[in-house]
Design an enzyme around this catalytic site. Structure first.
Site, PDB file in Angstrom:
ATOM      1  N   ALA A   1      43.837  42.146  40.622  1.00 62.18           N
ATOM      2  CA  ALA A   1      43.679  43.574  40.321  1.00 62.18           C
ATOM      3  C   ALA A   1      44.011  44.352  41.591  1.00 62.18           C
ATOM      4  CB  ALA A   1      42.258  43.887  39.867  1.00 62.18           C
ATOM      5  N   GLU A   2      44.892  45.339  41.485  1.00 58.25           N
ATOM      6  CA  GLU A   2      45.413  45.983  42.696  1.00 58.25           C
ATOM      7  C   GLU A   2      44.380  46.786  43.463  1.00 58.25           C
ATOM      8  OE1 GLU A   2      46.994  48.663  39.284  1.00 58.25           O
ATOM      9  OE2 GLU A   2      46.599  46.553  39.615  1.00 58.25           O
ATOM     10  N   ASN A   3      43.210  47.048  42.859  1.00 60.77           N
ATOM     11  CA  ASN A   3      42.188  47.762  43.612  1.00 60.77           C
ATOM     12  C   ASN A   3      41.420  46.856  44.567  1.00 60.77           C
ATOM     13  OD1 ASN A   3      41.087  46.564  41.237  1.00 60.77           O
ATOM     14  ND2 ASN A   3      39.222  47.755  41.497  1.00 60.77           N
TER      15      ASN A   3
END
Length: 224
Positions: A51-53
């Site tokens: 997840a890019e966060n």
């Protein structure tokens, strides 16, 4: 004409994407429908979700009724689950993973996609939308870009010859998965590789604007 509910469409799309993911790989799931792919990945596929966060090892957003940690969210902004051994880190490292070419694939939703692999999924002129997020980086950083989308929107094609709204990225989509079909993007046309047998192949093709060729070894999609 066969009608599917939104839930049925999402399930068919997510299951078929999960089935075809490269084993032993790192995969990013975008906001919305793509997050549902996590529910259908099998342990034996040994896929690690990013997840890019700032999370590697996510296991899908929390389902209704499940307990959750409010401090752990996915890139969709919803509480998410994670596997033993998951790793949390800042956005700089997360985008370093993306830009460094370490993701086998990203699964993204879209408003429009075309036969050249162009994607338009971040804005509609004159309308308030969420914004770019990590999509621009994911489109050019992941080795494969899988588009998860309904076949049409209010009976209007979403799969076009040329995108009409502002592009997120050019010539990057490698595959398009809808509730009715799976297409490989060939640059000047789409190759229909799988179809949903509850729909007529001619109707499936007529509901897209892109040029379509049918694979010699056309297969049926998972529908249950």
């Amino acid at each position: 004409m066969t009608e599917l509910s939104r839930e049925q469409k999402n399930t068919i799309i997510a299951k078929n994407i999960a089935m075809n993911l490269e084993p032993n790989s790192y995969i990013n799931l975008g906001v919305g429908l793509p997050t549902e792919v996590a529910y259908y990945i099998k342990p034996e596929q040994n896929i690690i979700l990013h997840a890019e966060n700032g999370l590697i090892g996510t296991a899908g957003d929390v389902k209704k009724g499940e307990t959750f940690d409010p401090d752990v969210i996915s890139s969709s902004g919803f509480p998410t689950t994670y596997k033993e051994g998951a790793s949390f880190f800042d956005s700089a490292l997360s985008f370093g993973i993306i830009r460094g070419g370490h993701l086998s694939a990203t699964v993204l939703g879209t408003m429009e996609v075309d036969q050249h692999g162009n994607i338009a999924n971040y804005t509609i002129p004159g309308k308030l939308v969420v914004g770019m997020g990590g999509a621009m980086d994911l489109c050019v950083g992941a080795r494969n870009v899988i588009i998860a989308t309904t076949h049409t929107n209010k009976e209007r094609p979403k799969i076009l010859k040329e995108c009409r709204i502002p592009l997120t990225a050019k010539n990057v989509a490698t595959q398009i998965v809808t509730e009715k079909a799976i297409f490989d993007v060939k640059g000047t046309y789409l190759l229909l590789t799988h179809y949903n047998p509850i729909f007529d192949i001619e109707d499936i093709i007529n509901e897209v604007e892109a040029d379509v060729k049918v694979a010699d070894d056309l297969k049926q999609m998972i529908t249950e």
